[in-house]
Enzyme design. Structure first.
Site, PDB file in Angstrom:
ATOM      1  N   ASP A 228     -82.795  75.897  14.130  1.00  0.00           N
ATOM      2  CA  ASP A 228     -83.782  76.196  15.169  1.00  0.00           C
ATOM      3  C   ASP A 228     -84.867  75.125  15.225  1.00  0.00           C
ATOM      4  O   ASP A 228     -85.180  74.494  14.215  1.00  0.00           O
ATOM      5  CB  ASP A 228     -84.407  77.580  14.870  1.00  0.00           C
ATOM      6  CG  ASP A 228     -85.123  78.154  16.076  1.00  0.00           C
ATOM      7  OD1 ASP A 228     -84.961  77.613  17.185  1.00  0.00           O
ATOM      8  OD2 ASP A 228     -85.848  79.145  15.908  1.00  0.00           O
TER       9      ASP A 228
ATOM     10  N   ASN B 267     -77.914  82.595  24.362  1.00  0.00           N
ATOM     11  CA  ASN B 267     -78.227  81.242  24.841  1.00  0.00           C
ATOM     12  C   ASN B 267     -77.645  80.949  26.228  1.00  0.00           C
ATOM     13  O   ASN B 267     -78.092  80.022  26.910  1.00  0.00           O
ATOM     14  CB  ASN B 267     -77.729  80.167  23.856  1.00  0.00           C
ATOM     15  CG  ASN B 267     -78.544  80.064  22.584  1.00  0.00           C
ATOM     16  OD1 ASN B 267     -78.039  79.686  21.525  1.00  0.00           O
ATOM     17  ND2 ASN B 267     -79.829  80.397  22.659  1.00  0.00           N
TER      18      ASN B 267
HETATM   19  C1  FPP Z   1     -81.973  75.894  18.534  1.00  0.00           C
HETATM   20  O1  FPP Z   1     -83.114  75.134  18.889  1.00  0.00           O
HETATM   21  C2  FPP Z   1     -80.763  75.112  18.635  1.00  0.00           C
HETATM   22  C3  FPP Z   1     -79.701  75.372  19.453  1.00  0.00           C
HETATM   23  C4  FPP Z   1     -79.660  76.532  20.383  1.00  0.00           C
HETATM   24  C5  FPP Z   1     -78.537  74.498  19.529  1.00  0.00           C
HETATM   25  C6  FPP Z   1     -78.040  73.891  18.249  1.00  0.00           C
HETATM   26  C7  FPP Z   1     -77.169  72.766  18.614  1.00  0.00           C
HETATM   27  C8  FPP Z   1     -77.112  71.570  18.017  1.00  0.00           C
HETATM   28  C9  FPP Z   1     -77.856  71.203  16.802  1.00  0.00           C
HETATM   29  C10 FPP Z   1     -76.237  70.556  18.665  1.00  0.00           C
HETATM   30  C11 FPP Z   1     -74.962  70.208  18.062  1.00  0.00           C
HETATM   31  C12 FPP Z   1     -74.310  71.200  17.200  1.00  0.00           C
HETATM   32  C13 FPP Z   1     -73.067  71.074  16.686  1.00  0.00           C
HETATM   33  C14 FPP Z   1     -72.576  72.111  15.770  1.00  0.00           C
HETATM   34  C15 FPP Z   1     -72.192  69.938  16.993  1.00  0.00           C
HETATM   35  P1  FPP Z   1     -83.998  75.634  20.144  1.00  0.00           P
HETATM   36  O2  FPP Z   1     -83.498  74.939  21.347  1.00  0.00           O
HETATM   37  O3  FPP Z   1     -83.976  77.124  20.210  1.00  0.00           O
HETATM   38  O4  FPP Z   1     -85.400  75.106  19.721  1.00  0.00           O
HETATM   39  P2  FPP Z   1     -86.832  75.767  20.085  1.00  0.00           P
HETATM   40  O5  FPP Z   1     -86.862  77.106  19.421  1.00  0.00           O
HETATM   41  O6  FPP Z   1     -87.799  74.804  19.496  1.00  0.00           O
HETATM   42  O7  FPP Z   1     -86.908  75.861  21.575  1.00  0.00           O
END
Ligand code: FPP
Length: 246
Positions: free
Chosen positions: A20, A68
């Site tokens: 996250d 998501n």
């Molecule tokens: C949460 O951060 C992250 C995600 C919803 C996506 C995770 C994906 C990756 C790290 C990309 C690649 C992954 C793989 C396995 C190849 P957020 O967007 O919720 O962050 P925030 O809470 O700060 O808005």
């Protein structure tokens, strides 16, 4: 924090991570959210490599929840494109490191190309004998529990099982996570103190570890810190300390 302080004989078999903070990381830098996701890939690489080097058996990464799908379409599309690109480009590294890829979640909801790349990589790595890297994609623990409940109910309706057959073991066996041990350690980055519908059944006795580090900044040292913290905990499973030491 060096790796040498970790007790190799008391490693968690399975680590699960809620990655996250990508969006906030990008915002801090005045960039679009997808820039954070792109930089999150480096952390995925680091942590996968770190776990494999230590000899962790399973690593589950929460890459995309069913919730998501409600994000702006532009972000969802960019994330899916990034996933396809990453899976494609990382298959060689997975092979080199003997890592087996698997996925949990509603695969039929993924865009066709994403599903195809994922299934090709799962197939290409299926005979690898090292760590298993499990991607939770379009995953929701509640969905998995509902799905398992329906399967069990259908078996009961068909007369294949009776009410007495319904126990923890049967539920375990029916969840999509059935091939793997329950995670002993669950990590969430970015300072949020929530489980967000991730492995609800499987984390009944997991040790939870929260860090304020944002996912794109997460490195092997942070992983070692979490494992060391885990090793310092007394896992009582409902018993008393005295019972454990006797
Ligand atoms: C949460 O951060 C992250 C995600 C919803 C996506 C995770 C994906 C990756 C790290 C990309 C690649 C992954 C793989 C396995 C190849 P957020 O967007 O919720 O962050 P925030 O809470 O700060 O808005």
């Amino acid at each position: 924090m060096s790796k040498e302080r970790i007790d190799q004989s008391r490693l968690p078999k399975h680590i699960a991570i809620i990655m996250d903070g990508n969006g906030r990381w990008a915002k801090e830098k005045g960039k679009f959210r997808i820039f954070g996701h792109e930089n999150g890939v480096k952390a995925v690489r680091e942590v996968s490599e770190g776990c494999a080097e230590l000899g962790i058996e399973c690593l589950t990464l929460y890459a995309f929840s069913t919730e998501n799908w409600n994000r702006p379409k532009i972000e969802v599309n960019a994330l899916m494109t990034l996933l396809v690109k990453t899976i494609k480009s990382e298959t060689k590294t997975l092979m080199k490191n003997g890592i087996k890829l698997d996925a949990i979640g509603v695969r039929s909801n993924l865009p066709k190309d994403c599903r195809r790349e994922l299934e090709e990589a799962i197939d290409a790595t299926k005979n690898n004998t090292g760590m298993t890297l499990i991607l939770a994609l379009s995953y929701s623990a509640k969905w998995d529990i509902v799905n398992a409940t329906k399967t069990i109910a259908q078996k009961a309706l068909n007369g294949e099982i009776t009410l007495e057959d319904v126990d923890e073991e049967l539920i375990d066996k029916t969840l999509t996570t059935h091939k793997y041990p329950h995670p002993e350690l669950m990590i969430r980055t970015s300072g949020e103190l929530r489980i967000s519908n991730f492995l609800l059944w499987e984390i009944a006795y997991s040790e939870l570890y929260f860090t304020t580090v944002l996912w794109p900044d997460y490195r092997k040292e942070h992983l070692y810190e979490a494992i060391l913290d885990f090793q310092g905990r007394e896992r009582r499973f409902g018993k008393t300390s005295e019972q454990l030491s006797s």
